[in-house]
Write an enzyme that holds these catalytic residues in place. Structure first.
Site, PDB file in Angstrom:
ATOM      1  N   TYR A 152     -20.262  27.731  76.881  1.00 40.71           N
ATOM      2  CA  TYR A 152     -19.935  26.285  77.286  1.00 40.71           C
ATOM      3  C   TYR A 152     -18.777  26.350  76.547  1.00 40.71           C
ATOM      4  O   TYR A 152     -18.118  24.821  77.143  1.00 40.71           O
ATOM      5  CB  TYR A 152     -20.803  25.871  75.711  1.00 40.71           C
ATOM      6  CG  TYR A 152     -20.676  23.668  75.673  1.00 40.71           C
ATOM      7  CD1 TYR A 152     -21.112  23.166  76.568  1.00 40.71           C
ATOM      8  CD2 TYR A 152     -20.250  23.443  74.643  1.00 40.71           C
ATOM      9  CE1 TYR A 152     -20.896  21.909  76.512  1.00 40.71           C
ATOM     10  CE2 TYR A 152     -19.365  22.422  74.937  1.00 40.71           C
ATOM     11  CZ  TYR A 152     -19.516  21.071  75.844  1.00 40.71           C
ATOM     12  OH  TYR A 152     -19.450  20.425  75.906  1.00 40.71           O
TER      13      TYR A 152
ATOM     14  N   SER B 297     -14.544  12.473  69.698  1.00 44.08           N
ATOM     15  CA  SER B 297     -15.331  12.924  70.763  1.00 44.08           C
ATOM     16  C   SER B 297     -16.566  11.972  70.406  1.00 44.08           C
ATOM     17  O   SER B 297     -17.202  11.761  69.144  1.00 44.08           O
ATOM     18  CB  SER B 297     -16.304  14.525  71.326  1.00 44.08           C
ATOM     19  OG  SER B 297     -16.830  14.239  72.426  1.00 44.08           O
TER      20      SER B 297
ATOM     21  N   TYR C  68     -18.014   7.785  75.550  1.00 45.37           N
ATOM     22  CA  TYR C  68     -19.230   7.607  76.113  1.00 45.37           C
ATOM     23  C   TYR C  68     -20.061   6.633  76.009  1.00 45.37           C
ATOM     24  O   TYR C  68     -20.642   6.326  75.342  1.00 45.37           O
ATOM     25  CB  TYR C  68     -20.561   8.860  76.436  1.00 45.37           C
ATOM     26  CG  TYR C  68     -19.396  10.830  76.308  1.00 45.37           C
ATOM     27  CD1 TYR C  68     -18.957  10.762  77.979  1.00 45.37           C
ATOM     28  CD2 TYR C  68     -19.148  11.307  76.003  1.00 45.37           C
ATOM     29  CE1 TYR C  68     -18.296  12.003  78.028  1.00 45.37           C
ATOM     30  CE2 TYR C  68     -18.579  12.651  75.550  1.00 45.37           C
ATOM     31  CZ  TYR C  68     -17.843  12.950  77.058  1.00 45.37           C
ATOM     32  OH  TYR C  68     -17.074  14.222  77.468  1.00 45.37           O
TER      33      TYR C  68
ATOM     34  N   THR D 171     -13.908   6.917  78.572  1.00 44.30           N
ATOM     35  CA  THR D 171     -13.810   8.270  78.772  1.00 44.30           C
ATOM     36  C   THR D 171     -15.698   7.653  80.374  1.00 44.30           C
ATOM     37  O   THR D 171     -16.551   7.920  80.595  1.00 44.30           O
ATOM     38  CB  THR D 171     -14.743   9.697  78.888  1.00 44.30           C
ATOM     39  OG1 THR D 171     -13.977  10.424  78.266  1.00 44.30           O
ATOM     40  CG2 THR D 171     -15.165  10.426  79.589  1.00 44.30           C
TER      41      THR D 171
ATOM     42  N   ARG E 128     -22.632  22.894  86.095  1.00 47.68           N
ATOM     43  CA  ARG E 128     -21.784  23.818  84.933  1.00 47.68           C
ATOM     44  C   ARG E 128     -23.094  25.572  85.370  1.00 47.68           C
ATOM     45  O   ARG E 128     -23.399  25.765  84.350  1.00 47.68           O
ATOM     46  CB  ARG E 128     -20.962  23.757  83.796  1.00 47.68           C
ATOM     47  CG  ARG E 128     -20.546  22.388  84.153  1.00 47.68           C
ATOM     48  CD  ARG E 128     -20.498  21.606  81.939  1.00 47.68           C
ATOM     49  NE  ARG E 128     -19.835  20.570  82.515  1.00 47.68           N
ATOM     50  CZ  ARG E 128     -19.512  19.476  81.393  1.00 47.68           C
ATOM     51  NH1 ARG E 128     -20.001  20.275  80.769  1.00 47.68           N
ATOM     52  NH2 ARG E 128     -19.677  18.893  81.406  1.00 47.68           N
TER      53      ARG E 128
ATOM     54  N   LYS F 285     -10.076   7.096  80.535  1.00 50.49           N
ATOM     55  CA  LYS F 285     -10.179   8.638  81.013  1.00 50.49           C
ATOM     56  C   LYS F 285     -10.904   9.125  82.054  1.00 50.49           C
ATOM     57  O   LYS F 285     -12.222   9.175  82.209  1.00 50.49           O
ATOM     58  CB  LYS F 285     -10.367   9.097  79.600  1.00 50.49           C
ATOM     59  CG  LYS F 285     -10.732  10.803  79.352  1.00 50.49           C
ATOM     60  CD  LYS F 285     -10.363  11.577  78.128  1.00 50.49           C
ATOM     61  CE  LYS F 285     -10.719  12.539  78.504  1.00 50.49           C
ATOM     62  NZ  LYS F 285     -11.322  13.454  78.896  1.00 50.49           N
TER      63      LYS F 285
ATOM     64  N   HIS G 147     -11.223  16.387  83.353  1.00 50.53           N
ATOM     65  CA  HIS G 147     -12.266  16.624  82.627  1.00 50.53           C
ATOM     66  C   HIS G 147     -12.339  18.575  82.491  1.00 50.53           C
ATOM     67  O   HIS G 147     -13.229  19.194  82.186  1.00 50.53           O
ATOM     68  CB  HIS G 147     -13.876  16.368  83.009  1.00 50.53           C
ATOM     69  CG  HIS G 147     -14.821  15.993  81.583  1.00 50.53           C
ATOM     70  ND1 HIS G 147     -14.708  14.727  81.242  1.00 50.53           N
ATOM     71  CD2 HIS G 147     -15.319  16.727  80.996  1.00 50.53           C
ATOM     72  CE1 HIS G 147     -15.259  14.737  79.770  1.00 50.53           C
ATOM     73  NE2 HIS G 147     -15.740  15.703  79.494  1.00 50.53           N
TER      74      HIS G 147
ATOM     75  N   ARG H 150     -14.230  20.595  84.031  1.00 53.21           N
ATOM     76  CA  ARG H 150     -15.559  21.113  84.588  1.00 53.21           C
ATOM     77  C   ARG H 150     -16.765  19.427  84.674  1.00 53.21           C
ATOM     78  O   ARG H 150     -18.282  19.887  83.983  1.00 53.21           O
ATOM     79  CB  ARG H 150     -15.953  20.500  82.701  1.00 53.21           C
ATOM     80  CG  ARG H 150     -14.909  21.529  81.891  1.00 53.21           C
ATOM     81  CD  ARG H 150     -14.839  21.483  80.153  1.00 53.21           C
ATOM     82  NE  ARG H 150     -16.093  21.084  79.666  1.00 53.21           N
ATOM     83  CZ  ARG H 150     -17.132  22.201  79.193  1.00 53.21           C
ATOM     84  NH1 ARG H 150     -17.273  23.346  78.758  1.00 53.21           N
ATOM     85  NH2 ARG H 150     -18.321  21.602  78.287  1.00 53.21           N
TER      86      ARG H 150
ATOM     87  N   ASP I 160      -4.289  15.755  80.894  1.00 55.14           N
ATOM     88  CA  ASP I 160      -4.611  15.933  80.156  1.00 55.14           C
ATOM     89  C   ASP I 160      -5.457  17.358  81.529  1.00 55.14           C
ATOM     90  O   ASP I 160      -4.813  17.208  82.652  1.00 55.14           O
ATOM     91  CB  ASP I 160      -6.286  16.475  79.606  1.00 55.14           C
ATOM     92  CG  ASP I 160      -7.279  15.379  80.131  1.00 55.14           C
ATOM     93  OD1 ASP I 160      -6.870  15.460  81.521  1.00 55.14           O
ATOM     94  OD2 ASP I 160      -8.472  14.895  79.071  1.00 55.14           O
ATOM     95  N   SER I 161      -6.022  18.406  81.013  1.00 52.88           N
ATOM     96  CA  SER I 161      -6.599  19.340  82.094  1.00 52.88           C
ATOM     97  C   SER I 161      -5.479  20.705  82.286  1.00 52.88           C
ATOM     98  O   SER I 161      -4.567  20.504  83.782  1.00 52.88           O
ATOM     99  CB  SER I 161      -7.212  19.010  83.340  1.00 52.88           C
ATOM    100  OG  SER I 161      -7.789  17.342  83.308  1.00 52.88           O
ATOM    101  N   GLY I 162      -5.599  21.770  81.906  1.00 57.56           N
ATOM    102  CA  GLY I 162      -4.766  22.462  82.278  1.00 57.56           C
ATOM    103  C   GLY I 162      -3.734  22.901  81.443  1.00 57.56           C
ATOM    104  O   GLY I 162      -2.472  23.960  81.749  1.00 57.56           O
ATOM    105  N   ILE I 163      -3.259  22.183  80.630  1.00 53.90           N
ATOM    106  CA  ILE I 163      -2.048  22.365  80.019  1.00 53.90           C
ATOM    107  C   ILE I 163      -2.373  23.613  78.845  1.00 53.90           C
ATOM    108  O   ILE I 163      -3.087  23.597  77.860  1.00 53.90           O
ATOM    109  CB  ILE I 163      -1.837  20.977  78.848  1.00 53.90           C
ATOM    110  CG1 ILE I 163      -0.943  19.694  80.137  1.00 53.90           C
ATOM    111  CG2 ILE I 163      -0.764  21.218  78.148  1.00 53.90           C
ATOM    112  CD1 ILE I 163      -1.216  18.932  79.671  1.00 53.90           C
TER     113      ILE I 163
ATOM    114  N   ARG J  28      -9.008  23.281  75.393  1.00 51.50           N
ATOM    115  CA  ARG J  28      -9.254  24.374  75.319  1.00 51.50           C
ATOM    116  C   ARG J  28      -8.383  25.009  73.953  1.00 51.50           C
ATOM    117  O   ARG J  28      -9.294  25.991  73.323  1.00 51.50           O
ATOM    118  CB  ARG J  28      -9.662  24.761  76.389  1.00 51.50           C
ATOM    119  CG  ARG J  28     -10.894  24.189  76.883  1.00 51.50           C
ATOM    120  CD  ARG J  28     -11.436  25.281  78.019  1.00 51.50           C
ATOM    121  NE  ARG J  28     -12.412  25.419  79.058  1.00 51.50           N
ATOM    122  CZ  ARG J  28     -12.860  24.505  79.947  1.00 51.50           C
ATOM    123  NH1 ARG J  28     -11.332  24.125  81.195  1.00 51.50           N
ATOM    124  NH2 ARG J  28     -13.633  24.885  81.036  1.00 51.50           N
TER     125      ARG J  28
END
Length: 629
Positions: A289, A371, A395, A421, A430, A501, A526, A529, A557-560, A581
């Site tokens: 996950y 979240s 959400y 979001t 996924r 977002k 995201h 994801r 965000d995403s990949g930092i 992450r």
């Protein structure tokens, strides 16, 4: 220079290993004891020094100073030996002038890290102070009552009043005789602490402090009156705790010094290696996950590739010995351009889940975004956060009454923004989850905000079992019909700033602003994801910034993974970033301490990256810091 024998510097709580020092200068008629409550509100990382002017307390046998310059010269003479650690100065009312002149003297010998001034007009302005020698005692006491600086019980004691008036009149003679040298400025940044109900000073009157520093000047509003900074429980304690954090790059020095005794960090400082270290401590379901991307993982790989193919082009000889990482987002100053991204169901990773992450973020001075699908309620998260800034990620469920209830709860719990979001109206494809048939929410993780909500519970049958609760959650959570018409409705139910977002297309960015319901954007896919094969968030960032102009707050965000990544995102138009992450890997490996470690490493890396690129503040990070591609 005064030469009265007794040192004027008092150490409230001796902390020789503290990272920074704060020297406090009292108001006219005041003593070093005025800062006792404030010192108690600061962390063990701060050693608080207080300046005792002659003529009071243990220095009562010495004559009061006749001018501000003499007080400053005496203080500077004793503080000059303390410049081995970052030294900040705080002056309240008249003490602001003494602190200013002391800082000017100290800057001849070294650097002053920063100056805080409270309840004080700029040194170059006329303070319009009355001549207390021409006023009778009753009139002066009436003014003391108006300002509220002396407890009424003390004003009932004749001998106490006599002593207060003696000191106050003497200090006022020095104050009235003060003249600021023309063009006097500091290199250190100045922070003005202004109480909203201060009857002696207004925002307009303190604005001129910016003329007296080349290091930047900002104003922080506090509640209370003229003596708000000195009151027990003052907001000033929170402000100072934030501003007095050690420079992030100090972590590197601390690690090397610990290495002299054989010490090494508990976790690696290579944030790109954390995932491999965390894998053995996570269950297969949780690992799938947490690390799983949508589809074949093309978007996830593209996120990292986008950072890798944009090399920095640093500048040299810029004098970047002191850096200021702070930014202002949505009108609020953040100590660094980093927040914790919202991540669902964190008890899968650690029993304390979001609470450990929030506390670790607070330890590092980083705000967080909670979240909707947290394993602890938003109220529990707020209690764990204390004064830490926090946003609530929403959400939008398909029942508006439930959505409004969640937003109202966030407002009551002190969240200062709503992050809507929009890139997950339904779950992405996924394979890592699908192959195991595992979705954490259907196992009861990450739905605490729903099960605690009165509107959600009203939709349950009487005495529901777990299956009924999960079925109800599944009915209300997914919202594939989410559309632009939902934005004006959300705007109508909250006055909090709203950020979208999941924006990647510049046309969507313009549409969002055209709605008139959005205050900022978060460029995100995201983390790879949701939609596989979509554009990398960093690649989308410049076009989104161009579409909305410079005035709109944009985060990404995403990949930092590194401080250089943060620098690149800022250079391409982001005001701040969200880290996802990596802090979850830190949480898995060492709980709260692991989260704090990850964030401190990221901020140290960013701090050094700024120094090595010739940037002293975030405003220096512009597109020309990147090599042409």
């Amino acid at each position: 220079m005064l030469n009265v024998g007794t040192t004027p510097i008092r150490t409230v709580h001796p902390r020789p290993s503290a990272a920074v020092q704060l020297a406090c200068f009292p108001h006219a008629g005041g003593s070093a004891d005025a800062f006792t409550a404030l010192a108690g509100a600061l962390s063990a990382d701060v050693e608080t020094l207080t300046v005792q002017y002659p003529g009071r307390r243990e220095r009562a046998a010495h004559p009061c100073a006749t001018d501000i310059a003499a007080l400053a010269a005496e203080a500077a003479g004793h503080l000059a030996s303390r410049l081995d650690r970052p030294l900040y100065l705080l002056g309240h009312s008249m003490g602001a002038l003494v602190a200013f002149e002391t800082a000017r003297l100290l800057e001849r010998a070294g650097a002053v890290a920063g100056v805080f001034v409270s309840a004080a007009r700029p040194p170059g302005d006329d303070w319009a102070e009355p001549d207390l020698d021409a006023m009778d005692d009753a009139a002066v006491v009436a003014e003391l009552r108006r300002l509220g600086g002396v407890p009424e019980a003390l004003l009932a004691e004749a001998d106490v009043v006599e002593e207060i008036l003696r000191l106050l009149r003497a200090d006022h003679r020095a104050l009235r005789g003060y003249t600021c040298p023309p063009g006097a400025t500091l290199r250190a940044p100045v922070t003005v602490l202004l109480a909203g109900a201060d009857s002696k000073n207004s925002a307009e009157q303190v604005r001129g402090w910016a003329r007296h520093t080349t290091g930047g000047c900002d104003t922080v509003l506090l509640s209370g009156g003229h003596f708000a900074v000195l009151a027990p429980g003052s907001e000033a304690g929170v402000v100072l705790a934030d501003r007095l954090r050690p420079a992030p790059a100090g972590l590197v020095r601390a690690i090397y010094l610990a290495g002299l005794g054989g010490g090494t960090p508990r976790l690696t400082t290579d944030l790109t290696a954390l995932e491999d270290l965390a894998r053995p401590v996570l269950t297969p379901d949780t690992l799938g996950y947490l690390v799983g991307d949508a589809g074949a993982g093309e978007t996830g790989r593209a996120n990292r590739a986008a950072y890798n193919r944009r090399p920095l082009l640093p500048r040299m000889l810029r004098g970047a010995d002191r850096r200021d990482l702070s930014v202002t987002v949505l009108g609020r100053r953040l100590p660094a351009p980093v927040l914790l991204a919202p991540v669902a169901a964190q008890t899968l990773v650690h029993p304390e889940g979001e609470l450990a992450s929030i506390r670790g973020a607070a330890d590092a001075g980083v705000p967080f975004v909670l979240s909707t699908n947290a394993s602890y309620t938003l109220e529990e998260a707020a209690a764990a956060a204390g004064p830490q800034p926090r946003w609530f990620q929403l959400y939008l469920p398909n029942e508006r009454a439930l959505a409004e209830s969640l937003v109202r709860r966030a407002e009551r719990a002190g969240y200062s923004a709503i992050v809507l979001t929009v890139d997950a109206p339904t779950f992405g494809y996924r394979p890592t989850d699908l192959d195991r048939g595992y979705l954490p929410f259907l196992h009861g993780a990450g739905i605490a905000n729903f099960t605690a909500d009165p509107v959600f519970r009203a939709g349950l049958p009487d005495d529901p079992d777990d299956r009924a609760v999960l079925q109800h959650w599944a009915r209300v959570f997914a919202n594939p019909g989410l559309n632009w018409e939902d934005l004006p409705w959300l705007r109508s139910v909250t006055s909090l700033p709203i950020l979208l977002k999941g924006i990647l297309h510049p046309a969507d960015a313009r549409l969002a602003l055209d709605q008139g319901a959005v205050d900022g954007l978060i460029v995100s896919n995201h983390g790879g994801r949701q939609l596989d094969g979509s554009v990398a968030a960093l690649d989308a960032l410049p076009a989104v910034r161009a579409a909305v102009g410079d005035a709109v707050p944009i985060l990404t965000d995403s990949g930092i993974r590194t401080g250089s990544d943060v620098l690149k995102a800022l250079a391409l138009g982001a005001d701040a970033v969200l880290l996802g992450r990596p802090y979850l890997y830190g949480l898995a490996l060492d709980g709260r301490a692991g989260v704090a470690h990850v964030l401190r490493c990221l901020l140290a890396d960013l701090d050094l990256a700024m120094a090595l690129s010739g940037c002293t503040r975030i405003a220096d990070v512009t597109a020309d810091l990147l090599a042409p591609t």
